[in-house]
Design a protein around this motif. Structure first.
Motif, PDB file in Angstrom:
ATOM      1  N   ALA A  41       0.809  -1.221   0.000  1.00  0.00           N
ATOM      2  CA  ALA A  41       0.000   0.000   0.000  1.00  0.00           C
ATOM      3  C   ALA A  41       0.843   1.273   0.000  1.00  0.00           C
ATOM      4  CB  ALA A  41      -0.940   0.006   1.204  1.00  0.00           C
ATOM      5  N   ALA A  42       2.159   1.146   0.022  1.00  0.00           N
ATOM      6  CA  ALA A  42       3.025   2.333   0.017  1.00  0.00           C
ATOM      7  C   ALA A  42       2.815   3.107  -1.277  1.00  0.00           C
ATOM      8  CB  ALA A  42       4.486   1.913   0.148  1.00  0.00           C
ATOM      9  N   ARG A  43       2.782   4.426  -1.147  1.00  0.00           N
ATOM     10  CA  ARG A  43       2.525   5.289  -2.300  1.00  0.00           C
ATOM     11  C   ARG A  43       3.605   6.349  -2.424  1.00  0.00           C
ATOM     12  NH1 ARG A  43      -2.476   4.641  -4.421  1.00  0.00           N
ATOM     13  NH2 ARG A  43      -4.028   3.627  -3.141  1.00  0.00           N
ATOM     14  N   ILE A  44       3.817   6.764  -3.664  1.00  0.00           N
ATOM     15  CA  ILE A  44       4.645   7.926  -3.974  1.00  0.00           C
ATOM     16  C   ILE A  44       3.705   8.945  -4.591  1.00  0.00           C
ATOM     17  CG2 ILE A  44       6.558   8.813  -5.348  1.00  0.00           C
ATOM     18  CD1 ILE A  44       7.681   5.948  -5.381  1.00  0.00           C
ATOM     19  N   VAL A  45       3.638  10.132  -3.970  1.00  0.00           N
ATOM     20  CA  VAL A  45       2.715  11.166  -4.425  1.00  0.00           C
ATOM     21  C   VAL A  45       3.461  12.487  -4.530  1.00  0.00           C
ATOM     22  CG1 VAL A  45       0.582  12.426  -3.901  1.00  0.00           C
ATOM     23  CG2 VAL A  45       0.769  10.018  -3.300  1.00  0.00           C
ATOM     24  N   VAL A  46       3.263  13.178  -5.648  1.00  0.00           N
ATOM     25  CA  VAL A  46       3.757  14.543  -5.817  1.00  0.00           C
ATOM     26  C   VAL A  46       2.522  15.426  -5.909  1.00  0.00           C
ATOM     27  CG1 VAL A  46       5.071  16.130  -7.254  1.00  0.00           C
ATOM     28  CG2 VAL A  46       5.827  13.760  -7.024  1.00  0.00           C
ATOM     29  N   ALA A  47       2.359  16.287  -4.888  1.00  0.00           N
ATOM     30  CA  ALA A  47       1.189  17.166  -4.841  1.00  0.00           C
ATOM     31  C   ALA A  47       1.447  18.325  -3.893  1.00  0.00           C
ATOM     32  CB  ALA A  47      -0.038  16.388  -4.375  1.00  0.00           C
ATOM     33  N   ASP A  48       0.897  19.462  -4.219  1.00  0.00           N
ATOM     34  CA  ASP A  48       0.921  20.639  -3.340  1.00  0.00           C
ATOM     35  C   ASP A  48       2.327  21.019  -2.892  1.00  0.00           C
ATOM     36  OD1 ASP A  48      -1.870  20.671  -3.501  1.00  0.00           O
ATOM     37  OD2 ASP A  48      -2.050  19.331  -1.770  1.00  0.00           O
ATOM     38  N   GLY A  49       3.301  20.925  -3.778  1.00  0.00           N
ATOM     39  CA  GLY A  49       4.655  21.334  -3.454  1.00  0.00           C
ATOM     40  C   GLY A  49       5.412  20.374  -2.567  1.00  0.00           C
ATOM     41  N   HIS A  50       4.914  19.142  -2.426  1.00  0.00           N
ATOM     42  CA  HIS A  50       5.564  18.143  -1.587  1.00  0.00           C
ATOM     43  C   HIS A  50       5.683  16.811  -2.318  1.00  0.00           C
ATOM     44  CE1 HIS A  50       4.453  20.968   1.591  1.00  0.00           C
ATOM     45  NE2 HIS A  50       5.435  20.415   2.281  1.00  0.00           N
ATOM     46  N   LEU A  51       6.697  16.067  -1.948  1.00  0.00           N
ATOM     47  CA  LEU A  51       6.852  14.681  -2.386  1.00  0.00           C
ATOM     48  C   LEU A  51       6.585  13.813  -1.169  1.00  0.00           C
ATOM     49  CD1 LEU A  51       7.846  12.384  -4.309  1.00  0.00           C
ATOM     50  CD2 LEU A  51      10.117  12.817  -3.406  1.00  0.00           C
ATOM     51  N   THR A  52       5.591  12.971  -1.265  1.00  0.00           N
ATOM     52  CA  THR A  52       5.270  12.042  -0.189  1.00  0.00           C
ATOM     53  C   THR A  52       5.673  10.653  -0.639  1.00  0.00           C
ATOM     54  OG1 THR A  52       3.389  13.429   0.429  1.00  0.00           O
ATOM     55  CG2 THR A  52       3.442  11.202   1.327  1.00  0.00           C
ATOM     56  N   ALA A  53       6.537  10.030   0.157  1.00  0.00           N
ATOM     57  CA  ALA A  53       7.024   8.683  -0.147  1.00  0.00           C
ATOM     58  C   ALA A  53       6.758   7.804   1.061  1.00  0.00           C
ATOM     59  CB  ALA A  53       8.514   8.716  -0.463  1.00  0.00           C
ATOM     60  N   GLY A  54       5.689   7.017   0.983  1.00  0.00           N
ATOM     61  CA  GLY A  54       5.278   6.235   2.141  1.00  0.00           C
ATOM     62  C   GLY A  54       4.867   7.189   3.252  1.00  0.00           C
ATOM     63  N   PRO A  55       5.420   7.033   4.459  1.00  0.00           N
ATOM     64  CA  PRO A  55       5.063   7.938   5.559  1.00  0.00           C
ATOM     65  C   PRO A  55       5.866   9.239   5.571  1.00  0.00           C
ATOM     66  CG  PRO A  55       6.482   6.203   6.368  1.00  0.00           C
ATOM     67  CD  PRO A  55       6.204   5.892   4.919  1.00  0.00           C
ATOM     68  N   GLN A  56       6.908   9.336   4.743  1.00  0.00           N
ATOM     69  CA  GLN A  56       7.779  10.514   4.721  1.00  0.00           C
ATOM     70  C   GLN A  56       7.225  11.577   3.778  1.00  0.00           C
ATOM     71  OE1 GLN A  56      10.621  10.712   6.596  1.00  0.00           O
ATOM     72  NE2 GLN A  56      10.237   8.684   7.437  1.00  0.00           N
ATOM     73  N   ARG A  57       7.430  12.858   4.158  1.00  0.00           N
ATOM     74  CA  ARG A  57       6.976  13.961   3.314  1.00  0.00           C
ATOM     75  C   ARG A  57       8.088  14.994   3.227  1.00  0.00           C
ATOM     76  NH1 ARG A  57       1.195  16.720   2.994  1.00  0.00           N
ATOM     77  NH2 ARG A  57       1.839  18.681   2.078  1.00  0.00           N
ATOM     78  N   PHE A  58       8.431  15.392   2.000  1.00  0.00           N
ATOM     79  CA  PHE A  58       9.511  16.336   1.758  1.00  0.00           C
ATOM     80  C   PHE A  58       9.007  17.485   0.901  1.00  0.00           C
ATOM     81  CE2 PHE A  58      11.434  12.180   2.254  1.00  0.00           C
ATOM     82  CZ  PHE A  58      12.458  12.430   3.149  1.00  0.00           C
TER      83      PHE A  58
END
Length: 147
Positions: free
Chosen positions: A57-74
């Protein structure tokens, strides 16, 4: 607005592996009767399927000026140069070249990856390693989103 989203789901053939713990549970419970053995098979297989689904269920998402990789957000502003890793390079960065301080979203069943340098002085991690099935698309989206 989501610019990129990828779910790192396990391969479909892995769900057939759920039968193995079910059969083992059934064999262990068989002395208590066939109904208990069937119940153990169903319970163990169901728990294995749920575990595989959760792991994938891990996801990589680029949205709203952030990169979310699993539980981490940058924030995208803290990310530096991105490097596409083919099968061999990804293996090397998962093993011999790996840094213990790096942030990893690692799925061994995904052969390609992306290594992104982190330019944030407050973050101790030198880079971000992302297993991804579409590294070229992710690099393009990151370049577009940073503008």
């Amino acid at each position: 607005m989501h610019l990129y989203e990828e779910r790192l789901g396990v391969p479909g053939t892995w769900y057939w592996l759920a039968v193995l713990p079910g059969v083992m549970a059934a064999l262990v419970l068989l002395p208590f009767g066939p109904a208990v053995a069937v119940g153990g098979l169903a319970a163990a297989a169901t728990l294995t399927v749920l575990g595989l689904h959760t792991y994938g269920a891990a996801r990589i998402v680029v949205a709203d000026g952030h990169l979310t990789a699993g539980p981490q957000r940058f924030p995208l502003t803290s990310l530096g140069l991105a490097e596409i890793l083919d099968d061999e390079e990804a293996f090397l960065w998962r093993t011999r070249r790996a840094d213990g301080r790096a942030v990893l979203l690692l799925r061994s069943y995904v052969p390609t990856a992306l290594r992104i340098e982190i330019d944030d002085p407050h973050c101790p991690a030198p880079y971000l390693y992302l297993s991804t099935r579409q590294p070229t698309t992710l690099v393009t989206v990151l370049a577009f989103a940073r503008r």
